[in-house]
Design an enzyme around this catalytic site. Structure first.
Site, PDB file in Angstrom:
ATOM      1  N   THR A 259      -5.627   2.351  -7.797  1.00  0.00           N
ATOM      2  CA  THR A 259      -6.986   2.649  -7.329  1.00  0.00           C
ATOM      3  C   THR A 259      -6.957   3.755  -6.281  1.00  0.00           C
ATOM      4  O   THR A 259      -7.774   4.682  -6.322  1.00  0.00           O
ATOM      5  CB  THR A 259      -7.633   1.380  -6.740  1.00  0.00           C
TER       6      THR A 259
ATOM      7  N   GLU B  77      -8.871  -6.608  -0.148  1.00  0.00           N
ATOM      8  CA  GLU B  77      -9.115  -5.530  -1.121  1.00  0.00           C
ATOM      9  C   GLU B  77      -8.707  -4.178  -0.541  1.00  0.00           C
ATOM     10  O   GLU B  77      -8.131  -3.327  -1.238  1.00  0.00           O
ATOM     11  CB  GLU B  77     -10.600  -5.542  -1.505  1.00  0.00           C
TER      12      GLU B  77
END
Ligand code: HSE
Length: 307
Positions: free
Chosen positions: A182, A129
Site C-alpha cells: 500500500t 492500519e
C-alpha cells in the site's frame, strides 16, 4: 463475563472506484479468525500466528499496535493474548491489515464489556492500519467493523456514515498473486489533480452514493468510474485492462482496483451475473501464467462477528 472470544474479521474492498480513501464495503466469506483472551499477566501478547509470517512483537504487528492503542486508553487491570489465524494475504488489496487491526480491538472491547462504540474502535484500529500503509486511513477499517458500505466523512475528528447496500448486489474479486505494498502504491499517486478530473470524480462519487441509497443499479453502473487513481495504479497490475474489459462485457456493473491492489473488484446485480463475471476473469488470468484466487461474495452487512 467471558475470558476468551473467537471472532471472524472480514476482508473489505476500499475506494470502490471513485471513493479513494473514503468509501469501502465488507465481504462475506473471506476473512481472518482471531482468538482474544484475557490474562492476569498485563500487556498485549501475540501468542500464535498461523497462515503468514508476521511479527510477534506487539509494537511491530498491526493487530498489536491497535490493541496497544486501546490498552493504553482503557488501562484495564488485566492483559490480553492474541492468536491470529490469517487467511487474507498481506498485500492483497482486500484489507488484510484492517482485518487484523479491527480484530484485536473488537475482541478486547467485547471482553471488557463493550466500553467503546464502533467509531472509537475504528480510532484505535487506525493506529494499526497506519503501521502497514504509513498513513492514517479508515476506508477498510470502517466496513470491517460496521459491515456493508461505509463512508469515512472525516478522519479528524473521525466520522463514519453507514450507507445502505442494495440487496441483490454481489462482488466478484480476483486476486492475482503478486504483492503490491500500500505504501508503494500510494507513493506513485500525484499530489495535485486537474480541476476537470476532480469534477468528474465527485460527480461520480455523489451519484454512486445516491445509487446505493436508492438501489438504482443502472446509476451505480454509470457511477463506478475512477479518473484519478486507476490510471496510475492500474499500471502495477498485469492484465488489468483486459480483466476489466472482460468483466464489463460479461455483465459486471463496474470494476476497479480493490484498495491499493493487486486485487480487482467487480460488482454485479445478482449471483448469476457475479458467477459469469467470475468465469470471464478466470479465463483472462488462466492464460497469463499468473496464479490467482477468485471469490464471489454478497455484501456482508454484519461486519466483524463473534464465532
Ligand atoms: N484507500 C487506501 C488506498 C486503501 O487505496 O491506498 C488501502 O488498502
Amino acid at each position: 463475563m467471558k475470558n476468551e472470544i473467537k471472532i471472524f474479521s472480514p476482508a473489505t474492498v476500499a475506494n470502490v472506484a471513485c471513493g479513494f480513501d473514503v468509501l469501502g464495503f465488507c465481504l462475506d466469506s473471506i476473512g481472518d479468525e482471531m482468538v482474544i483472551r484475557k490474562t492476569d499477566k498485563k500487556g498485549i501478547h501475540i501468542t500464535k500466528i498461523e497462515g503468514f509470517d508476521l511479527p510477534f512483537e506487539a509494537e511491530l504487528n498491526v493487530a498489536g499496535v491497535s490493541a496497544l492503542a486501546m490498552y493504553e486508553a482503557a488501562k484495564p487491570d488485566c492483559g490480553f493474548e492474541i492468536e491470529i489465524y490469517k487467511n487474507i494475504k498481506p498485500g492483497s488489496g482486500i484489507g488484510s491489515s484492517a482485518a487484523s487491526a479491527v480484530g484485536s480491538v473488537f475482541g478486547m472491547n467485547e471482553l471488557l464489556g463493550k466500553p467503546y462504540n464502533q467509531t472509537e474502535l475504528t480510532q484505535f484500529a487506525i493506529k494499526g492500519e497506519a503501521l502497514a500503509s504509513k498513513c492514517e486511513h479508515a476506508d477498510n477499517l470502517a466496513p470491517a467493523l460496521f459491515g456493508g458500505f461505509t463512508l469515512v466523512k472525516s478522519i479528524s475528528p473521525l466520522e463514519i456514515l453507514e450507507i445502505p447496500s442494495p440487496k441483490n448486489l454481489y462482488a466478484t474479486i480476483i486476486h492475482p498473486q503478486i504483492e503490491i505494498k500500500t505504501s508503494e502504491s500510494r507513493a506513485i499517486l500525484p499530489k495535485e489533480i486537474p480541476l476537470q478530473d476532480a469534477i468528474t470524480q465527485w460527480s461520480n462519487f455523489g451519484s454512486l452514493i445516491h445509487s446505493l441509497h436508492t438501489s438504482d443499479y443502472e446509476l451505480l453502473q454509470r457511477s463506478l468510474h475512477d479518473v484519478i487513481v486507476e490510471p496510475h495504479r492500474s499500471k502495477l497490475i498485469p492484465h488489468y485492462k483486459e480483466a476489466k474489459k472482460a468483466a464489463l462485457q460479461h455483465g459486471a456493473l463496474g470494476a476497479g482496483i480493490s484498495g491499493s491492489g493487486p486485487s480487482i473488484f467487480t460488482l454485479s446485480k445478482g449471483l448469476e451475473n457475479a458467477n459469469k463475471v467470475q468465469d470471464a476473469l478466470e479465463k483472462v488470468y488462466s492464460k497469463t501464467g499468473i496464479a490467482f484466487e477468485i471469490h464471489v461474495t454478497k455484501i456482508n452487512t454484519e461486519g466483524i462477528k463473534i464465532l
